[in-house]
Design an enzyme around this catalytic site. Structure first.
Site, short mmCIF file in Angstrom:
data_model
loop_
_atom_site.label_atom_id
_atom_site.label_comp_id
_atom_site.label_asym_id
_atom_site.label_seq_id
_atom_site.Cartn_x
_atom_site.Cartn_y
_atom_site.Cartn_z
N ARG A 142 -5.45 0.30 -3.70
CA ARG A 142 -4.07 0.56 -4.13
C ARG A 142 -3.89 0.26 -5.62
O ARG A 142 -4.42 -0.69 -6.16
CB ARG A 142 -3.09 -0.32 -3.34
N ARG B 266 -3.50 -12.43 4.27
CA ARG B 266 -2.30 -11.70 4.73
C ARG B 266 -2.49 -11.17 6.15
O ARG B 266 -1.56 -11.13 6.93
CB ARG B 266 -1.98 -10.55 3.77
N ARG C 31 -2.22 -5.27 -7.58
CA ARG C 31 -1.41 -6.44 -7.19
C ARG C 31 -2.31 -7.66 -6.97
O ARG C 31 -3.40 -7.53 -6.43
CB ARG C 31 -0.66 -6.14 -5.88
N ARG D 171 9.73 -10.61 9.29
CA ARG D 171 8.30 -10.89 9.40
C ARG D 171 8.02 -12.10 10.27
O ARG D 171 6.85 -12.47 10.44
CB ARG D 171 7.77 -11.21 8.00
N LYS E 253 3.71 1.29 5.11
CA LYS E 253 5.16 1.15 5.32
C LYS E 253 5.94 1.59 4.08
O LYS E 253 6.90 2.36 4.16
CB LYS E 253 5.54 -0.30 5.66
P1 AP5 Z 1 1.59 0.92 1.23
O1 AP5 Z 1 2.55 1.99 1.58
O2 AP5 Z 1 1.74 0.24 -0.08
O3 AP5 Z 1 1.47 -0.12 2.43
P2 AP5 Z 1 2.48 -1.23 2.93
O4 AP5 Z 1 2.45 -1.19 4.43
O5 AP5 Z 1 3.79 -1.10 2.26
O6 AP5 Z 1 1.66 -2.50 2.45
P3 AP5 Z 1 2.12 -3.76 1.59
O7 AP5 Z 1 0.86 -4.38 1.04
O8 AP5 Z 1 3.18 -3.43 0.63
O9 AP5 Z 1 2.62 -4.63 2.73
P4 AP5 Z 1 2.90 -6.08 2.76
O10 AP5 Z 1 3.62 -6.12 4.05
O11 AP5 Z 1 1.73 -6.99 2.69
O12 AP5 Z 1 3.60 -6.37 1.37
P5 AP5 Z 1 5.10 -6.60 0.95
O13 AP5 Z 1 5.31 -5.98 -0.35
O14 AP5 Z 1 6.02 -6.27 2.08
O15 AP5 Z 1 0.12 1.55 1.31
C1 AP5 Z 1 -1.03 0.79 0.99
C2 AP5 Z 1 -2.04 1.69 0.26
O16 AP5 Z 1 -2.50 2.71 1.13
C3 AP5 Z 1 -1.47 2.41 -0.98
O17 AP5 Z 1 -2.46 2.46 -1.95
C4 AP5 Z 1 -1.15 3.82 -0.46
O18 AP5 Z 1 -1.29 4.77 -1.49
C5 AP5 Z 1 -2.19 4.01 0.63
N1 AP5 Z 1 -1.68 4.76 1.77
C6 AP5 Z 1 -0.46 4.63 2.36
N2 AP5 Z 1 -0.33 5.46 3.40
C7 AP5 Z 1 -1.52 6.12 3.50
C8 AP5 Z 1 -2.03 7.12 4.38
N3 AP5 Z 1 -1.28 7.58 5.39
N4 AP5 Z 1 -3.29 7.57 4.19
C9 AP5 Z 1 -4.05 7.09 3.17
N5 AP5 Z 1 -3.62 6.16 2.30
C10 AP5 Z 1 -2.39 5.67 2.46
O19 AP5 Z 1 5.13 -8.18 0.80
C11 AP5 Z 1 4.38 -8.82 -0.21
C12 AP5 Z 1 4.55 -10.31 -0.08
O20 AP5 Z 1 5.95 -10.68 -0.27
C13 AP5 Z 1 4.20 -10.91 1.29
O21 AP5 Z 1 2.82 -11.17 1.42
C14 AP5 Z 1 5.05 -12.18 1.28
O22 AP5 Z 1 4.46 -13.19 0.50
C15 AP5 Z 1 6.33 -11.74 0.59
N6 AP5 Z 1 7.31 -11.24 1.56
C16 AP5 Z 1 7.78 -9.96 1.66
N7 AP5 Z 1 8.65 -9.84 2.68
C17 AP5 Z 1 8.73 -11.09 3.26
C18 AP5 Z 1 9.42 -11.60 4.38
N8 AP5 Z 1 10.20 -10.82 5.13
N9 AP5 Z 1 9.26 -12.92 4.68
C19 AP5 Z 1 8.47 -13.72 3.93
N10 AP5 Z 1 7.77 -13.28 2.87
C20 AP5 Z 1 7.88 -11.98 2.53
MG MG Z 2 4.85 -2.27 0.86
#
Ligand code: AP5
Ligand code: MG
Length: 210
Positions: free
Chosen positions: A122, A166, A155, A88, A13
C-alpha cells in the site's frame, strides 16, 4: 442507510468505502483517517495517539467513542453514513448502539496472507489520503497521487511487525464483533478477495440503491 464496515486491516474497507460513499452519496467516516489527519497536523489528539497507531495497537475506547459521538452529531450523517474501522471492540459496539441504530454490518472476508500482501504494497497520498497499491492499484506516475499530485508514502503501521500486531489485535478484539452483529441479524458477509470492481458489484447486489 447506516453501514459499518468490519474486517481485518487491509481487507479493502477504506478502498470500497470511498467508492460506495461516492456512488450512494453517503459520508465516509474512517476513525483511522481522522487519527492520521490529527497526527499529520500535530494536534493534541495526534500527539496522543501517534505511538499507539504506529505500533498497531488500538486507541482507547474512551477517546475513540468520544470522537465518533461528536462526528455523528453533525447534520450530514442524518440520512446515513459509512463507519469504516469503527467499532473495533465490543465496548465500542455497545457505545454505538447507544448513539444510533445501524442498518447493516458489512463483514469483509479475506485471508491473512492476502492482507499482508495488500498492506505491504500500500502507498498513501500524504496530501489527500487516497490509497494505492504498487501492484494492484498503481498510480500513473510512481510515487505521485493521480488525484492531487501529492507524494505517496508507506504508513508506519504498514511495516511488517506492525501488520502482524494488527492482525493479532484484530483477532482478539475485533473479530468477536462478527458474532455480535450476526446475533442481532445485522451481519452481511462480503467476499473481499476479488478485485475492487467485483467487490463493489457484490455490494451493489446486496444493497441496491433506493
Ligand atoms: P485498504 O482499502 O486501505 O484497506 P483497509 O481495510 O481500509 O485497511 P486499513 O489498513 O486502513 O485498516 P485498518 O483497519 O488497520 O486501519 P485504520 O486506518 O482503520 O486496502 C489496503 C491495500 O489493498 C491498499 O493498498 C489498496 O490499494 C489494496 N486493495 C484494496 N482493495 C483491494 C482489492 N479488492 N484488490 C486488490 N487490492 C486491494 O486504523 C489505523 C489505526 O488507527 C488502528 O490500527 C488503530 O490504532 C487506530 N484506530 C482506528 N480506528 C480505531 C477504533 N475504532 N478503535 C481504536 N483504534 C482505532
Ligand atoms: Mg482503511
Amino acid at each position: 442507510m447506516k453501514y459499518i464496515f468490519l474486517g481485518p486491516p487491509g481487507a479493502g474497507k477504506g478502498t470500497l468505502a470511498a467508492k460506495v460513499a461516492d456512488e450512494y452519496k453517503l459520508p465516509h467516516i474512517s476513525t483511522g483517517a481522522i487519527f492520521r489527519s490529527a497526527i499529520k497536523n500535530e494536534t493534541p489528539l495526534g500527539l496522543q495517539v501517534k505511538a499507539i497507531i504506529d505500533s498497531g495497537a488500538l486507541v482507547s475506547d474512551e477517546l475513540t467513542v468520544a470522537l465518533v459521538r461528536e462526528r455523528l452529531s453533525e447534520d450530514d450523517v442524518r440520512a446515513g453514513f459509512i463507519l469504516d474501522g469503527f467499532p473495533r471492540t465490543i465496548a465500542q459496539a455497545d457505545a454505538l448502539a447507544g448513539i444510533t441504530a445501524i442498518d447493516a454490518a458489512v463483514n469483509f472476508d479475506i485471508s491473512d496472507d492476502a492482507v499482508i500482501e495488500r498492506l505491504s504494497g500500500r502507498r498513501v497520498c500524504r496530501t489527500c489520503g487516497r490509497n494505492f497499491h504498487v501492484s494492484f492499484m498503481p498510480p500513473a506516475r510512481e510515487g505521485v497521487c493521480d488525484d492531487c499530485g501529492g507524494a505517496l508514502y508507506v504508513r508506519d503501521d504498514d511495516k511488517i511487525e506492525a501488520i502482524k500486531n494488527r492482525l493479532v489485535v484484530y483477532r482478539e478484539q475485533t473479530a468477536p464483533l462478527i458474532a455480535y452483529y450476526r446475533e442481532r441479524g445485522l451481519l452481511v458477509d462480503i467476499d473481499a478477495r476479488p478485485a475492487t470492481d467485483a467487490v463493489l458489484e457484490e455490494f451493489r447486489a446486496k444493497f441496491p440503491k433506493a
